[in-house]
Design a protein around this motif. Structure first.
Motif, PDB file in Angstrom:
ATOM      1  N   VAL A  83      52.786  79.968  60.194  1.00  0.00           N
ATOM      2  CA  VAL A  83      52.530  80.996  61.209  1.00  0.00           C
ATOM      3  C   VAL A  83      53.739  81.916  61.308  1.00  0.00           C
ATOM      4  O   VAL A  83      54.862  81.475  61.476  1.00  0.00           O
ATOM      5  N   ARG A 107      45.109  85.241  58.621  1.00  0.00           N
ATOM      6  CA  ARG A 107      45.047  83.775  58.658  1.00  0.00           C
ATOM      7  C   ARG A 107      46.289  83.153  59.278  1.00  0.00           C
ATOM      8  O   ARG A 107      46.242  82.026  59.740  1.00  0.00           O
ATOM      9  N   THR A 108      47.403  83.869  59.271  1.00  0.00           N
ATOM     10  CA  THR A 108      48.668  83.250  59.671  1.00  0.00           C
ATOM     11  C   THR A 108      49.428  83.998  60.762  1.00  0.00           C
ATOM     12  O   THR A 108      50.555  83.638  61.069  1.00  0.00           O
ATOM     13  N   GLN A 147      50.848  84.894  64.185  1.00  0.00           N
ATOM     14  CA  GLN A 147      51.066  84.031  65.346  1.00  0.00           C
ATOM     15  C   GLN A 147      50.268  84.467  66.575  1.00  0.00           C
ATOM     16  O   GLN A 147      49.967  83.646  67.440  1.00  0.00           O
ATOM     17  N   PHE A 160      47.049  82.404  67.102  1.00  0.00           N
ATOM     18  CA  PHE A 160      47.149  80.972  67.382  1.00  0.00           C
ATOM     19  C   PHE A 160      47.612  80.780  68.808  1.00  0.00           C
ATOM     20  O   PHE A 160      48.566  81.405  69.249  1.00  0.00           O
ATOM     21  N   ASN A 161      46.945  79.900  69.524  1.00  0.00           N
ATOM     22  CA  ASN A 161      47.278  79.674  70.920  1.00  0.00           C
ATOM     23  C   ASN A 161      47.538  78.192  71.124  1.00  0.00           C
ATOM     24  O   ASN A 161      46.651  77.370  70.915  1.00  0.00           O
ATOM     25  N   ARG A 162      48.741  77.851  71.491  1.00  0.00           N
ATOM     26  CA  ARG A 162      49.073  76.453  71.760  1.00  0.00           C
ATOM     27  C   ARG A 162      48.802  76.176  73.229  1.00  0.00           C
ATOM     28  O   ARG A 162      49.147  76.965  74.101  1.00  0.00           O
ATOM     29  N   PRO A 173      49.522  74.408  65.506  1.00  0.00           N
ATOM     30  CA  PRO A 173      48.783  75.565  65.010  1.00  0.00           C
ATOM     31  C   PRO A 173      49.295  75.993  63.637  1.00  0.00           C
ATOM     32  O   PRO A 173      50.488  75.923  63.365  1.00  0.00           O
ATOM     33  N   GLY A 174      48.387  76.433  62.792  1.00  0.00           N
ATOM     34  CA  GLY A 174      48.775  76.916  61.474  1.00  0.00           C
ATOM     35  C   GLY A 174      47.602  76.976  60.534  1.00  0.00           C
ATOM     36  O   GLY A 174      46.477  76.615  60.886  1.00  0.00           O
ATOM     37  N   CYS A 175      47.862  77.441  59.330  1.00  0.00           N
ATOM     38  CA  CYS A 175      46.817  77.581  58.326  1.00  0.00           C
ATOM     39  C   CYS A 175      47.427  77.316  56.952  1.00  0.00           C
ATOM     40  O   CYS A 175      48.215  78.128  56.457  1.00  0.00           O
TER      41      CYS A 175
END
Length: 201
Positions: free
Chosen positions: A83, A90-91, A93, A96-98, A107-109
């Motif tokens: 991320v 796709r990557t 940040q 992505f939600n933590r 989170p990641g891909c």
């Protein structure tokens, strides 16, 4: 009829155009069985009898779910590195939600593959072990995902036998190529690869 429906839709159908959705519903109406709660293993058929979904409650036991969580924890460093502030779709940040309690998977891909074709690289003709499996923890990661991967492969063997056998042939061919061309790390990665799919994302 799922085959007929799939011919009517396109990637442009987002589900947000009410007029378009109404026309699709008119052309491909739902069955007339009504709604019912399904709380046991079942398959869902379309009008032609084709299986469109398998429902397998509790197929993954608590033990298997724990193994999946532990395997995901092993991947945390690679997921975290994937991320980036300037990442692609796709990557990035922002996508992505933590959770506030900081629980769950990192989170990641990433892509795990014993034979990955490197995109964006010129003059690379042979597949390579994916970057996420090139480190010293490769064997541990592959051993950790072995049982869940084998369960998914067994399900595919029942649900889509042709794809299952095609996957096995592909992995066998990759193994032969890896040995004959002496491709680095690939024979070792294939030795522990328990999935009939050649990539896990």
């Amino acid at each position: 009829n799922i085959a007929r429906y799939s011919k009517l839709i396109s990637p442009k159908d987002t589900g947000h155009n009410e007029h378009r959705e109404a026309r699709l519903l008119e052309r491909c109406p739902p069955g007339h069985e009504g709604k019912r709660l399904v709380d046991e293993p079942a398959i869902i058929l379309d009008a032609s009898g084709a299986i469109i979904a398998w429902y397998l409650p509790d197929a993954l036991t608590d033990t298997t779910q724990k193994e999946i969580k532990e395997a995901t924890d092993l991947l945390a460093p690679s997921l975290e590195k994937s991320v980036r502030a300037d990442g692609n779709w796709r990557t990035n940040q922002r996508l992505f939600n933590r959770g506030s309690e900081d629980v769950g998977a990192t989170p990641g891909c990433i892509n795990l593959s014993p034979a990955w074709f490197q995109q964006g690289h010129e003059n690379v003709s042979d597949p390579e072990v994916s970057a996420s499996l090139k480190g010293p923890s490769c064997e541990n990661i592959l051993k950790a995902i072995a049982r869940p991967a084998a369960i998914a492969s067994a399900a595919l063997r029942v649900m889509h036998p042709e794809q299952y056998w095609a996957g096995l042939r592909t992995l066998s061919n990759l193994g032969n190529i890896a040995v004959s061309k002496d491709l680095p790390q690939m024979p070792e990665a294939l030795q522990y690869w328990a999935s009939v799919f050649n990539t896990l994302s």
